[in-house]
Enzyme design. Sequence first.
Site, PDB file in Angstrom:
ATOM      1  N   ASP A  44      11.409 -10.422   8.189  1.00  0.00           N
ATOM      2  CA  ASP A  44      10.052 -10.327   8.705  1.00  0.00           C
ATOM      3  C   ASP A  44       9.500 -11.740   8.865  1.00  0.00           C
ATOM      4  OD1 ASP A  44       7.641  -9.058   9.510  1.00  0.00           O
ATOM      5  OD2 ASP A  44       6.818  -9.407   7.505  1.00  0.00           O
ATOM      6  N   GLU A  99      12.308  -8.733  14.270  1.00  0.00           N
ATOM      7  CA  GLU A  99      11.386  -8.154  15.231  1.00  0.00           C
ATOM      8  C   GLU A  99      11.527  -8.903  16.543  1.00  0.00           C
ATOM      9  OE1 GLU A  99       7.261  -6.569  13.544  1.00  0.00           O
ATOM     10  OE2 GLU A  99       7.893  -8.486  12.734  1.00  0.00           O
ATOM     11  N   CYS A 159       5.454   2.941   5.141  1.00  0.00           N
ATOM     12  CA  CYS A 159       5.880   2.829   3.748  1.00  0.00           C
ATOM     13  C   CYS A 159       7.403   2.896   3.706  1.00  0.00           C
ATOM     14  CB  CYS A 159       5.283   3.954   2.910  1.00  0.00           C
ATOM     15  SG  CYS A 159       5.983   4.059   1.248  1.00  0.00           S
ATOM     16  N   CYS A 200       8.509   6.348   1.527  1.00  0.00           N
ATOM     17  CA  CYS A 200       8.317   7.724   1.981  1.00  0.00           C
ATOM     18  C   CYS A 200       8.164   7.835   3.500  1.00  0.00           C
ATOM     19  CB  CYS A 200       7.109   8.345   1.279  1.00  0.00           C
ATOM     20  SG  CYS A 200       5.525   7.689   1.864  1.00  0.00           S
ATOM     21  N   CYS A 239       2.319   7.617  -2.247  1.00  0.00           N
ATOM     22  CA  CYS A 239       3.536   8.084  -2.937  1.00  0.00           C
ATOM     23  C   CYS A 239       3.805   7.271  -4.202  1.00  0.00           C
ATOM     24  CB  CYS A 239       4.755   8.014  -2.012  1.00  0.00           C
ATOM     25  SG  CYS A 239       5.381   6.339  -1.763  1.00  0.00           S
ATOM     26  N   ASP A 296       5.100  -8.146   2.999  1.00  0.00           N
ATOM     27  CA  ASP A 296       6.157  -8.676   3.875  1.00  0.00           C
ATOM     28  C   ASP A 296       7.525  -8.108   3.522  1.00  0.00           C
ATOM     29  OD1 ASP A 296       4.325 -10.238   5.276  1.00  0.00           O
ATOM     30  OD2 ASP A 296       4.515 -11.893   3.862  1.00  0.00           O
TER      31      ASP A 296
HETATM   32 ZN   LIG Z   1       4.959   5.948   0.475  1.00  0.00          ZN
END
Ligand SMILES: [Zn+2]
Length: 279
Positions: free
Chosen positions: A96, A180, A233, A236, A254, A261
């Site tokens: 990143d 990216e 995330c 999850c 979660c 980062d």
């Molecule tokens: Zn999560």
Amino acid sequence: MGFPKFKSKHRSRKSYTTNVVNGNIQVEDHRIKLPKLKWIRMKKHRDIPAEYCLKSVTISMEPSGKYYASLLYEKTDCENQAEEFDYENTKILGIDYAMHGMAVFSEDIQKENEGYFRKSEERLAREQRKLSHCVKGSNNYYRQKKRVALCHEKIRNQRKDFLHKLSHEIAEAYDVVAVEDIDMKAMSQCMHFGKSIMDNGYGKFRELLEYKLTRRGKKLVRVDRFFPSSKKCCKCGNIKKELKLSDRVYLCTCGNRIDRDLNAAINIREEARRMLLAG
Ligand SMILES: [Zn+2]
């Protein structure tokens, strides 16, 4: 006759490239033979493994008056290297972009960036201050100007060296690197960050990584710039509606609590894996 001569006196960095044809260039441990020139003493900065062969040489002269020869080597059997990867288990590194510190990695990579150039930068500032006190056009002025140029050159070389080492290590250790797909130039312009964003070396780093990976039959994968790497995330898969630039920690319902980062770097890694599996 001893050193190369350059035609233009106006360009600050003078250079030319010669391709290797029929052994017109010879390199030994402490000297190099270039077309039309005699053997020249040189200081070699790294050893080249035997399976690499010389492709071209770029000779340049820095404003300080020092000469550099940049030797481009290629692995002789590159073509036979490409093989099928098992992407489920491939070692992928997600990267990143970070404005400070250049980049954040999804895996633990020793990055001794911090303070690496500080000493040289302090020295540069000192020499620049001295220059500002010199009478323009005086002998002292020119002497000091050369010192400043030498400082700049040293920092440039340290940066380059650092990026080469880091990208080399990564290209050796990972089969795929995911980044990216951001256009650094456009980004620095539209976000009004000016030069600083360009100077942190990320663009150069990515470039080096790509060619070092390709040379080893490995891959640099570009993840779509609209992929929500920061908002997602990594545990999850939930995607936040809003994430401020000032939120340095990613908090999810979660229970995931992770550096912002690092979360993005992991998401970039897994998005690359998904892309590779999808073919
Ligand atoms: Zn999560």
